[in-house]
Design an enzyme around this catalytic site. Structure first.
Site, PDB file in Angstrom:
ATOM      1  N   LYS A 185       0.851  -1.199   0.000  1.00 18.31           N
ATOM      2  CA  LYS A 185       0.000   0.000   0.000  1.00 18.31           C
ATOM      3  C   LYS A 185       0.880   1.239   0.000  1.00 18.31           C
ATOM      4  O   LYS A 185       1.661   1.461   0.915  1.00 18.31           O
ATOM      5  CB  LYS A 185      -0.945   0.052   1.200  1.00 18.31           C
ATOM      6  N   GLU A 259       9.384  -0.213  11.028  1.00 16.53           N
ATOM      7  CA  GLU A 259      10.410   0.834  11.053  1.00 16.53           C
ATOM      8  C   GLU A 259       9.658   2.124  11.344  1.00 16.53           C
ATOM      9  O   GLU A 259       8.899   2.608  10.519  1.00 16.53           O
ATOM     10  CB  GLU A 259      11.153   0.861   9.714  1.00 16.53           C
ATOM     11  N   CYS A 294      12.906   9.874   9.512  1.00 20.20           N
ATOM     12  CA  CYS A 294      12.885   9.295  10.859  1.00 20.20           C
ATOM     13  C   CYS A 294      14.288   9.245  11.452  1.00 20.20           C
ATOM     14  O   CYS A 294      14.439   9.107  12.652  1.00 20.20           O
ATOM     15  CB  CYS A 294      12.219   7.931  10.852  1.00 20.20           C
ATOM     16  N   GLU A 396       8.622  13.688  17.981  1.00 19.75           N
ATOM     17  CA  GLU A 396       9.136  13.720  16.608  1.00 19.75           C
ATOM     18  C   GLU A 396       8.380  14.800  15.832  1.00 19.75           C
ATOM     19  O   GLU A 396       7.158  14.718  15.678  1.00 19.75           O
ATOM     20  CB  GLU A 396       8.931  12.352  15.950  1.00 19.75           C
TER      21      GLU A 396
HETATM   22  P1  ADP Z   1       3.066   9.557   8.343  1.00 22.88           P
HETATM   23  O1  ADP Z   1       2.790  10.386   9.554  1.00 22.88           O
HETATM   24  O2  ADP Z   1       4.481   9.478   7.931  1.00 22.88           O
HETATM   25  O3  ADP Z   1       2.108   9.763   7.220  1.00 22.88           O
HETATM   26  P2  ADP Z   1       1.601   7.234   9.038  1.00 22.88           P
HETATM   27  O4  ADP Z   1       2.044   6.190   9.980  1.00 22.88           O
HETATM   28  O5  ADP Z   1       0.403   8.022   9.365  1.00 22.88           O
HETATM   29  O6  ADP Z   1       2.889   8.106   8.848  1.00 22.88           O
HETATM   30  O7  ADP Z   1       1.390   6.630   7.592  1.00 22.88           O
HETATM   31  C1  ADP Z   1       2.255   5.696   7.009  1.00 22.88           C
HETATM   32  C2  ADP Z   1       1.456   4.753   6.155  1.00 22.88           C
HETATM   33  O8  ADP Z   1       0.526   4.062   6.997  1.00 22.88           O
HETATM   34  C3  ADP Z   1       0.609   5.422   5.070  1.00 22.88           C
HETATM   35  O9  ADP Z   1       0.613   4.581   3.921  1.00 22.88           O
HETATM   36  C4  ADP Z   1      -0.773   5.465   5.693  1.00 22.88           C
HETATM   37  O10 ADP Z   1      -1.828   5.475   4.749  1.00 22.88           O
HETATM   38  C5  ADP Z   1      -0.790   4.156   6.472  1.00 22.88           C
HETATM   39  N1  ADP Z   1      -1.727   4.135   7.601  1.00 22.88           N
HETATM   40  C6  ADP Z   1      -2.204   5.175   8.328  1.00 22.88           C
HETATM   41  N2  ADP Z   1      -3.054   4.736   9.274  1.00 22.88           N
HETATM   42  C7  ADP Z   1      -3.138   3.395   9.148  1.00 22.88           C
HETATM   43  C8  ADP Z   1      -3.839   2.357   9.844  1.00 22.88           C
HETATM   44  N3  ADP Z   1      -4.642   2.626  10.872  1.00 22.88           N
HETATM   45  N4  ADP Z   1      -3.644   1.076   9.450  1.00 22.88           N
HETATM   46  C9  ADP Z   1      -2.813   0.784   8.441  1.00 22.88           C
HETATM   47  N5  ADP Z   1      -2.140   1.710   7.734  1.00 22.88           N
HETATM   48  C10 ADP Z   1      -2.284   2.999   8.078  1.00 22.88           C
END
Ligand code: ADP
Length: 499
Positions: A185, A259, A294, A396
């Site tokens: 994804k 990560e 990160c 962060e």
């Molecule tokens: P960032 O703050 O760097 O966007 P996130 O952890 O919010 O980091 O997002 C990283 C990835 O995780 C993106 O592809 C986002 O769509 C996905 N993501 C966000 N929330 C969820 C969730 N509840 N379950 C699975 N994937 C998620």
């Protein structure tokens, strides 16, 4: 390439699809997500808004492709990855420009090096397929006992927007090399360069081996993490979402690699009030990536004797960085990814400005007028404060905001460096290598660099301590540990021969 330049300059919009079972498809719902150019705050593309139904289709395709792919001779899988590397190398500039356009990272300093690194990851893992070796176990003369490194099955991988093609390559190449199939994804804010990378991969892969979805985290990422046919989860992103991915993994007892975030310390010793160290700090802080990394060295423990003179040098170097249109060659530093992140960074700067104990050394809130106000541009900002306990020193920020903290006693510096729930990266700066290595060993981080502030290279077992993550993927050991499972076969050699 011309298409990308047209989108950059006009109101033209790209229409992109997801890859499921070798075909480029819209979401079942027909809904889309708009992707913005953050440097101009303008739409540049629409991609499918995938949801649980799309996840089902992709995971089922990956599951169907698994038996044949997992039994393909490893060297042949490696050969395909090497062909992909070559094909990507022929299109690096196009991929890099698209990346700079969608995620705001400057082409010269970030997007091009990331594209190069992406291709290197495929090259690296392409050469490693024959290393999927097992062991023999000395049970005795009359027993043959050996292990096999078998793939896990369908891997569900979720990546963020900050280094999407490198992180995407880091899921695809080791997972496929080891014989797994994959559903990846992409992040909703930066799916375009990933889709182009995957289009090039797909030209060399059987259908269903690699599937890529676009969509929001809760609607598309969560169903992928929770899908019963997914046998391994690999996630890169925030610690909060990482926890929810780990919970999903625990429900089905599937292995998980995470990560996650960081608040990485840089310890500067008093013998290091020198220009090369200042350059190193600018690099370690990832200012030219707007510090959306990160591994950003965002807490600087600076010896009190050199505190002011070092900060003066840092000011002149950081303020010399040219901020602007990511696609221009002269630009050193591009824009923050989106409005939400931009507001969050401004909120932290506001907090710093309001805090009595903190001093703004340089930078501050982004300009409200002029060319930089057209996009989500922030400026390098440094606060000085003697405490490691306030919000800006603990959380962060994912923006170009560094906190400088003075120290006199080395043990205090190391104690403060370790006083964080994160433990991803760290940096130590000193001419005395023994002292630097003792500090490196005392710091609780998965990756400590002494006298340099560079990025990851393939082969490097990179990953976090504490809440910065679990597992390693960037290396041969990472592939073996994260993308295979060991099977032991034990044979009695004294079985009577029939007839
Ligand atoms: P960032 O703050 O760097 O966007 P996130 O952890 O919010 O980091 O997002 C990283 C990835 O995780 C993106 O592809 C986002 O769509 C996905 N993501 C966000 N929330 C969820 C969730 N509840 N379950 C699975 N994937 C998620």
């Amino acid at each position: 390439m011309a298409v990308i330049d047209e989108v950059a300059k006009t109101s033209a919009i790209l229409h992109r699809r997801m890859l499921i079972n070798g075909a480029w498809v819209d979401s079942v719902s027909g809904q889309t997500i708009i992707v913005e150019n953050p440097a101009k705050r303008k739409p540049i593309a629409e991609v499918p808004r995938g949801n649980a139904e799309d996840v089902d289709r992709a995971v089922e395709a990956a599951s169907r492709a698994f038996p044949v792919w997992s039994r393909t001779v490893p060297r042949d899988r490696g050969r395909l990855l090497s062909k992909i590397a070559e094909a990507l190398e022929g299109r690096l500039e196009e991929i890099a420009r698209l990346l700079a356009l969608e995620n705001g990272n400057a082409l010269r300093t970030q997007a091009r090096p990331e594209a190069r690194n992406m291709a290197d990851v495929f090259r690296y893992f392409g050469g490693l397929a024959s290393e999927l070796k097992g062991e023999t176990i000395p049970f005795g003369e009359h027993v043959l006992s050996y292990t096999r490194r078998e793939p896990l099955g369908v891997v569900g991988a979720i990546i963020p927007w900050n280094a999407p093609i490198l992180l995407g390559a880091l899921k695809i190449a080791p997972a496929l090399c080891a014989g797994n199939t994959l559903v990846l994804k992409a992040a909703e804010d930066a799916p375009l360069a990933v889709l182009l990378m995957v289009e090039i991969c797909q030209e060399h892969l059987p259908k269903g081996v690699l599937n890529v979805l676009t969509g929001f985290g809760l609607e598309c990422g969560a169903p992928l993490a929770n899908h019963p046919l997914v046998r391994k989860l690999s996630f890169t992103g925030s610690t909060e979402v990482g926890k929810s991915v780990m919970r999903a993994a625990s429900e089905r007892i599937v292995p998980v690699s995470l990560e996650l975030g960081g608040k990485s310390p840089s310890i500067v010793y008093p013998d290091c009030d020198e220009d090369w160290v200042v350059d190193g700090i600018v690099g370690a802080m990832r200012f030219t990536r707007q510090s959306q990394s990160c591994t950003a060295g965002s807490r600087m423990f600076l010896h009190a004797d050199i505190f002011d003179s070092f900060l003066a040098k840092l000011k002149s170097k950081a303020q010399a960085l040219k901020i602007g249109d990511p696609l221009l060659e002269e630009t050193d530093m591009g824009s923050i990814i989106n409005k939400k992140q931009f507001s969050k960074v401004c909120g932290y700067i506001d907090d710093g400005l309001k805090r009595k104990e903190a001093t703004l050394v340089f930078g501050g809130l982004p300009p409200a007028e002029g060319p930089l106000a057209e996009g989500y541009f922030a400026v390098p900002t440094v606060f000085a404060d003697s405490s490691n306990d306030w919000r800006l020193a603990r959380e962060e920020i994912f923006g170009p905001v560094l906190v400088a903290i003075p120290w006199r006693d080395e043990n205090d510096a190391i104690r403060m460096a370790n006083d964080s729930h994160y433990g991803l990266a760290a940096y130590v700066w000193t001419h005395e290598i023994g002292r630097g290595l003792r500090a490196a060993h005392a710091i609780q981080s998965g990756w400590v660099q002494v006298n340099q502030g560079l990025g990851q290279v393939p082969g490097h077992s990179y990953g976090g301590y504490k809440q910065s993550g679990i597992g390693r993927e960037f290396s041969l050991e990472g592939m073996l540990d994260s993308f295979t499972q060991r099977k032991n076969v034990t044979v009695n050699l004294e079985t009577p021969v029939r007839g």
